[in-house]
Design a protein around this motif. Structure first.
Motif, PDB file in Angstrom:
ATOM      1  N   TRP A 143       0.827  -1.215   0.000  1.00  0.00           N
ATOM      2  CA  TRP A 143       0.000   0.000   0.000  1.00  0.00           C
ATOM      3  C   TRP A 143       0.855   1.255   0.000  1.00  0.00           C
ATOM      4  N   TRP A 203      -1.254   3.052  -5.275  1.00  0.00           N
ATOM      5  CA  TRP A 203      -2.699   2.934  -5.411  1.00  0.00           C
ATOM      6  C   TRP A 203      -3.294   4.245  -5.872  1.00  0.00           C
ATOM      7  N   ARG A 234     -14.364  13.484  -2.178  1.00  0.00           N
ATOM      8  CA  ARG A 234     -13.145  13.060  -2.863  1.00  0.00           C
ATOM      9  C   ARG A 234     -13.132  13.460  -4.332  1.00  0.00           C
ATOM     10  N   LYS A 277      -8.658   2.951  -9.282  1.00  0.00           N
ATOM     11  CA  LYS A 277      -9.607   2.749  -8.190  1.00  0.00           C
ATOM     12  C   LYS A 277     -10.697   3.799  -8.304  1.00  0.00           C
ATOM     13  N   HIS A 278     -11.862   3.610  -7.807  1.00  0.00           N
ATOM     14  CA  HIS A 278     -12.365   2.478  -7.039  1.00  0.00           C
ATOM     15  C   HIS A 278     -13.432   1.863  -7.929  1.00  0.00           C
ATOM     16  N   TYR A 304     -18.225   4.082  -6.914  1.00  0.00           N
ATOM     17  CA  TYR A 304     -17.992   4.641  -5.576  1.00  0.00           C
ATOM     18  C   TYR A 304     -17.821   6.144  -5.677  1.00  0.00           C
ATOM     19  N   ARG A 342     -19.974   5.012   3.113  1.00  0.00           N
ATOM     20  CA  ARG A 342     -19.342   4.291   1.996  1.00  0.00           C
ATOM     21  C   ARG A 342     -19.182   2.805   2.284  1.00  0.00           C
ATOM     22  N   MET A 371      -8.515  -1.547  -8.012  1.00  0.00           N
ATOM     23  CA  MET A 371      -9.021  -1.648  -6.640  1.00  0.00           C
ATOM     24  C   MET A 371     -10.543  -1.637  -6.681  1.00  0.00           C
ATOM     25  N   TYR A 394     -15.614  -0.212  -1.284  1.00  0.00           N
ATOM     26  CA  TYR A 394     -16.338  -0.564  -0.061  1.00  0.00           C
ATOM     27  C   TYR A 394     -17.798  -0.889  -0.383  1.00  0.00           C
ATOM     28  N   ASP A 430     -10.314  -2.429  -1.410  1.00  0.00           N
ATOM     29  CA  ASP A 430     -10.065  -1.180  -0.694  1.00  0.00           C
ATOM     30  C   ASP A 430      -9.742  -1.589   0.754  1.00  0.00           C
ATOM     31  N   CYS A 431      -9.289  -0.617   1.534  1.00  0.00           N
ATOM     32  CA  CYS A 431      -8.687  -1.028   2.802  1.00  0.00           C
ATOM     33  C   CYS A 431      -9.740  -1.422   3.826  1.00  0.00           C
ATOM     34  N   TYR A 453      -4.380  13.235   0.432  1.00  0.00           N
ATOM     35  CA  TYR A 453      -3.377  12.280  -0.087  1.00  0.00           C
ATOM     36  C   TYR A 453      -2.083  13.007  -0.493  1.00  0.00           C
ATOM     37  N   GLU A 475     -12.005  12.603   2.382  1.00  0.00           N
ATOM     38  CA  GLU A 475     -12.401  11.195   2.488  1.00  0.00           C
ATOM     39  C   GLU A 475     -13.264  11.028   3.733  1.00  0.00           C
TER      40      GLU A 475
HETATM   41  O1  KHP Z   1      -7.221   2.952   8.071  1.00  0.00           O
HETATM   42  N1  KHP Z   1      -6.840   3.916   7.401  1.00  0.00           N
HETATM   43  O2  KHP Z   1      -5.952   4.657   7.836  1.00  0.00           O
HETATM   44  C1  KHP Z   1      -7.402   4.169   6.161  1.00  0.00           C
HETATM   45  C2  KHP Z   1      -6.994   5.271   5.435  1.00  0.00           C
HETATM   46  C3  KHP Z   1      -7.568   5.523   4.200  1.00  0.00           C
HETATM   47  C4  KHP Z   1      -8.502   4.663   3.707  1.00  0.00           C
HETATM   48  O3  KHP Z   1      -9.063   4.966   2.488  1.00  0.00           O
HETATM   49  C5  KHP Z   1      -9.032   4.080   1.484  1.00  0.00           C
HETATM   50  O4  KHP Z   1      -7.712   3.673   1.245  1.00  0.00           O
HETATM   51  C6  KHP Z   1      -7.297   4.097  -0.031  1.00  0.00           C
HETATM   52  C7  KHP Z   1      -6.371   3.070  -0.548  1.00  0.00           C
HETATM   53  O5  KHP Z   1      -5.779   3.459  -1.720  1.00  0.00           O
HETATM   54  C8  KHP Z   1      -8.573   4.253  -0.794  1.00  0.00           C
HETATM   55  O6  KHP Z   1      -8.513   5.142  -1.874  1.00  0.00           O
HETATM   56  C9  KHP Z   1      -9.490   4.754   0.236  1.00  0.00           C
HETATM   57  O7  KHP Z   1     -10.832   4.513  -0.097  1.00  0.00           O
HETATM   58  C10 KHP Z   1      -8.883   3.579   4.416  1.00  0.00           C
HETATM   59  C11 KHP Z   1      -8.338   3.309   5.656  1.00  0.00           C
END
Ligand code: KHP
Length: 805
Positions: free
Chosen positions: A88, A155, A169, A208-209, A213, A223, A256, A259, A294-295, A434, A498
């Motif tokens: 990541w 990403w 976003r 992504k995404h 989304y 989301r 990617m 959610y 996605d995370c 970002y 975000e």
């Molecule tokens: O846990 N975190 O710190 C965290 C931070 C950002 C996050 O957003 C997601 O992570 C990004 C990964 O590229 C996606 O564009 C976004 O939707 C999701 C989780």
């Protein structure tokens, strides 16, 4: 962490660098293919086919090791000398702080070039610029990687279309138009990855995404839980073209999923989306191409989506659907049980890992210290070229929305400027979200001071909804002393980010109050509106405000860019990449209404310049200049085209890519200020299924430095896809009818007309999703028949990871 580095990685340290520069990095360096345990494995054989190399590596893993390598925090395989790897990293508009990227506190690698947010770079309508920016980003990323400060996959980009002005976003995207996004993202990927199919990829980019989304948190719709309902036609014509460009036309390395669920299925568990559409229909079948979640979105498949009754079922649903990597820990934690229960098989796990490791092979990860790009160092970061490009990108994007002739301002030594507003001394604000540590941040205040003017600065209303007027006194003092008033404000990531959609697209009351009062001084007044779009009607209607510039999120040199535009050192030629809606728009349509066309039943006024049936404050594509332009379009080769002849002359697999006409647009600068001009070509006409879009962007080109009294020619290459429209089922057709190609030089509109004759012809037959709700009913498929699935290998006891291990 330094202890995890292989010897070959340490050997990469340049003179003067030391092992402690690696402290805190999440990356584990490179595998030692000379002396390490993998040196005899085919993965270290540079002459072997990349996929064969990855397969040989994966074949050396035990099942437990395999399952443990499926998360973004990859532990590697110590017994094989395979280092830990963090998948990541972010690079939205420059190498950005993220789990796999580490900036040094001081000294080397303490910063990277911070370009404007994509929404401002999109406004430049300059694909060559985007490729150059992306080349700098990937070069800097590589230099970071060489010193253990970043991985090799990033990403980025966020290429969801900016559908609703509230989206927190939207700033991460180039705008609202699907053609624009598709063209922009192609150039971006060429720059990030080093071409369409380079032998060694610069870095792996991630689109992504995927897909649908664009809601963070609106009216209780989060989301993580949204199930967006998008008709197939809207999906094909609006939400997916940018992703098709990534997959089919740009050979991007990674995707990617989201959610949210799309039409009932969480996208990361949707085999129709990830397999039928992405891999099969778009031919994204190279074994180096992978999908990440996605995370923590794998976890969301279980709850809140409730798509699976069990956690291991959710993990299995995602892996089986084609999500190869989990940004999170759910795979590592739950796949072992899924495996032992026969919900997944080893072939699927191997396939995911082969995809992931082939992508690392393709970036030279296993090729030792002499591999391509390994010579990049700190001296390749923040170069003079990168700095100039960051400034140029900000200047090219800024859009002149109003000017009664005050701009460009002539500022001489001693000119008294009141510089007021919440962005007047913006530093990190200019980066949006970002971001990383920039090379520098040149605020508007800094830039104003460089002009030699006497600057009276006052912040005025602070953050959004700041209720106090305590610090307003300096505003009036500054205004009283000044010859010229420049107000710089708007929105920033305190209200759009975000997880945070905007609740309002009005200026805040406090800002409007101050702006209104400043205008009453009757002094020359310029306003710069920063962040994303606000309803600028009060500014437009105020005769005492001479000029309005939209400046977005301009990055590290944003202040200088703004003052270069204000003073005329650079002539503005950006164009709005989104519609600027009136403030009532957000009451007219819920954010959750994903449809595009106006709808009398729901009351939707429609979305984007193609469909919005109200009066925009400023239209998509709007942008004034310091000079006057006119355009003429060279005659087309015919005035009428037979559809069957167009198709019979098309030998491409993907018919929409076939050439139609190359259109020469001659652009004349009829004023006397040298200026860029972005030529935007639109098609309009009443053909295909109604209601018809008002117009659709089909190509664009930015011309540079057209001197007053001279002309340049833009070449707009049109494809059959430019002429096509989509039916209810998502099938793309050429239709007979009357067409108009338009160039808008404001206020003039130049157009040529032509017709298409014959029968409608299909350019692209859309793979229909399984009807009747979710593509695969989870209860039947994923966990209905556990015990009976004897064909799946069962994990040996020694291979099963205890939950939590
Ligand atoms: O846990 N975190 O710190 C965290 C931070 C950002 C996050 O957003 C997601 O992570 C990004 C990964 O590229 C996606 O564009 C976004 O939707 C999701 C989780």
């Amino acid at each position: 962490m330094a202890a995890l580095l292989s010897l070959s990685a340490l050997a990469l340290l340049g003179a003067g660098a030391s092992a402690q520069t690696f402290t805190g990095t999440a990356q584990g360096g490179f595998p030692d293919c000379v002396n390490g345990p993998l040196s005899n494995n085919t993965v270290c054989d540079k002459s072997a086919d990349p996929v064969a190399r990855a397969r040989a590596l994966v074949a050396a893993f035990t099942v437990a090791e395999k399952l443990n390598l499926t998360g973004n925090n990859s532990p590697g395989v110590p017994r094989l000398g395979l280092p830990v790897y963090q998948w990541w990293q972010e690079a939205l508009h420059g190498v950005a702080s993220s789990p796999g990227v580490t900036f040094n506190a001081t000294g080397q690698f303490d910063s990277a070039t911070s370009f404007p947010q994509p929404i401002l770079m999109g406004a430049a309508f300059d694909d060559a610029l985007i490729q150059s920016v992306a080349e700098v980003v990937s070069t800097e990323a590589r230099a970071f990687n060489n010193y253990g400060r970043a991985g090799l996959d990033f990403w980025t980009p966020n290429i969801n279309p900016y559908r609703d002005p509230r989206w927190g976003r939207g700033q991460e995207t180039p705008g609202e138009d699907p053609y624009h996004l598709s063209s922009y993202v192609h150039s971006l990927i060429m720059g990030l990855q080093g071409g369409e199919d380079p032998e060694i990829r610069n870095i792996t980019a991630t689109c992504k995404h995927f897909a649908g989304y664009d809601i963070e948190s609106w009216n209780g719709n989060l989301r993580y839980q949204n199930d967006v309902q998008i008709p197939q036609r809207d999906l094909v014509e609006y939400y997916l073209p940018s992703f098709r460009s990534c997959a089919r036309d740009s050979n991007v390395g990674a995707f990617m999923c989201t959610y949210s669920a799309l039409n009932g299925v969480p996208t990361c568990a949707d085999p129709w989306l990830l397999n039928d559409v992405l891999r099969e229909h778009w031919g994204w079948t190279n074994e180096e191409q992978w999908v990440t979640s996605d995370c923590d979105s794998i976890q969301n498949i279980f709850l809140p989506h409730n798509f699976s009754d069990t956690r291991q079922g959710a993990a299995a649903a995602a892996l089986n659907a084609g999500t190869d990597l989990d940004c999170g820990t759910y795979y590592q934690h739950h796949l072992p049980l899924a495996y032992s229960q026969g919900l997944i098989n080893q072939t699927t796990v191997d396939q995911a890992l082969v995809r992931l490791y082939t992508s690392l092979v393709r970036t030279g990860y296993f090729d030792g210290p002499n591999a391509m790009y390994r010579n990049l160092t700190w001296s390749d970061v923040g170069t003079t070229h990168a700095q100039q490009l960051a400034l140029q990108a900000a200047e090219e994007g800024m859009v002149l929305l109003k000017n009664d002739g005050l701009l460009p301002l002539s500022i001489s030594n001693g000119t008294k400027i009141a510089l007021i507003g919440s962005w007047a001394n913006a530093t990190t604000q200019m980066q949006g979200n970002y971001y990383g540590v920039p090379t520098y941040l040149h605020s508007p205040l800094y830039a104003a001071q460089q002009t030699g003017a006497q600057v009276f600065y006052a912040q005025g209303p602070g953050g959004q909804g700041d209720p106090t007027t305590d610090h307003w006194l300096p505003v009036w003092t500054a205004a009283e002393k000044a010859d010229i008033i420049i107000y710089i404000g708007g929105v920033d990531i305190s209200v759009e980010a975000e997880g945070m959609d905007r609740e309002d697209i009005n200026w805040t009351g406090a800002q409007l109050d101050i702006i209104g009062e400043l205008a009453m001084y009757g002094k020359p007044m310029v306003l710069a509106q920063m962040g994303d779009q606000l309803d600028n009607t009060p500014i437009v209607n105020n005769p005492n405000i001479s000029s309005l510039i939209w400046g977005g999120y301009p990055g590290q040199d944003g202040g200088v860019a703004l003052f270069n535009i204000i003073t005329g050192k650079t002539a503005p030629a950006g164009r709005l990449p989104v519609t600027q809606y009136p403030a009532h728009y957000i009451a007219d349509i819920p954010m959750t209404d994903m449809t595009l066309r106006p709808n009398a039943t729901t009351g939707s006024p429609g979305r984007t310049y193609k469909w919005y049936n109200g009066t925009a404050v400023f239209e998509f594509g709007y942008g004034m200049h310091y000079t006057k332009f006119s355009a003429d379009i060279s005659p087309l080769s015919k005035s009428s085209y037979d559809i069957s002849s167009l198709l019979s002359g098309c030998n491409e697999t993907y018919k929409d890519r076939c050439a139609f006409e190359s259109i020469a647009v001659n652009v004349h600068n009829t004023g006397n200020v040298t200026s860029d001009y972005a030529a935007l070509g639109f098609i309009a006409g009443q053909f295909g299924p109604s209601p018809y879009p008002k117009k659709s962007l089909v190509n664009y080109q930015r011309l540079h430095s057209i001197a007053g009294g001279s002309s340049q020619t833009a070449t707009l290459n049109l494809t059959l896809g430019s002429l096509s429209r989509v039916d209810d089922h998502g099938n793309t057709y050429l239709y007979p009818g009357d067409y108009a190609l338009m160039i808008d030089t404001m206020p003039e509109l130049t157009m040529v007309n032509f017709t298409l004759t014959g029968q409608p012809a299909c350019l692209d037959e859309w793979p229909q999703p399984p009807s009747g709700g979710p593509t695969i009913p989870p209860s039947d498929y994923f966990y209905g028949g556990y015990g009976s699935r004897g064909e799946f290998p069962v994990l040996a006891a020694s291979e099963v990871l205890a939950p939590g291990s």
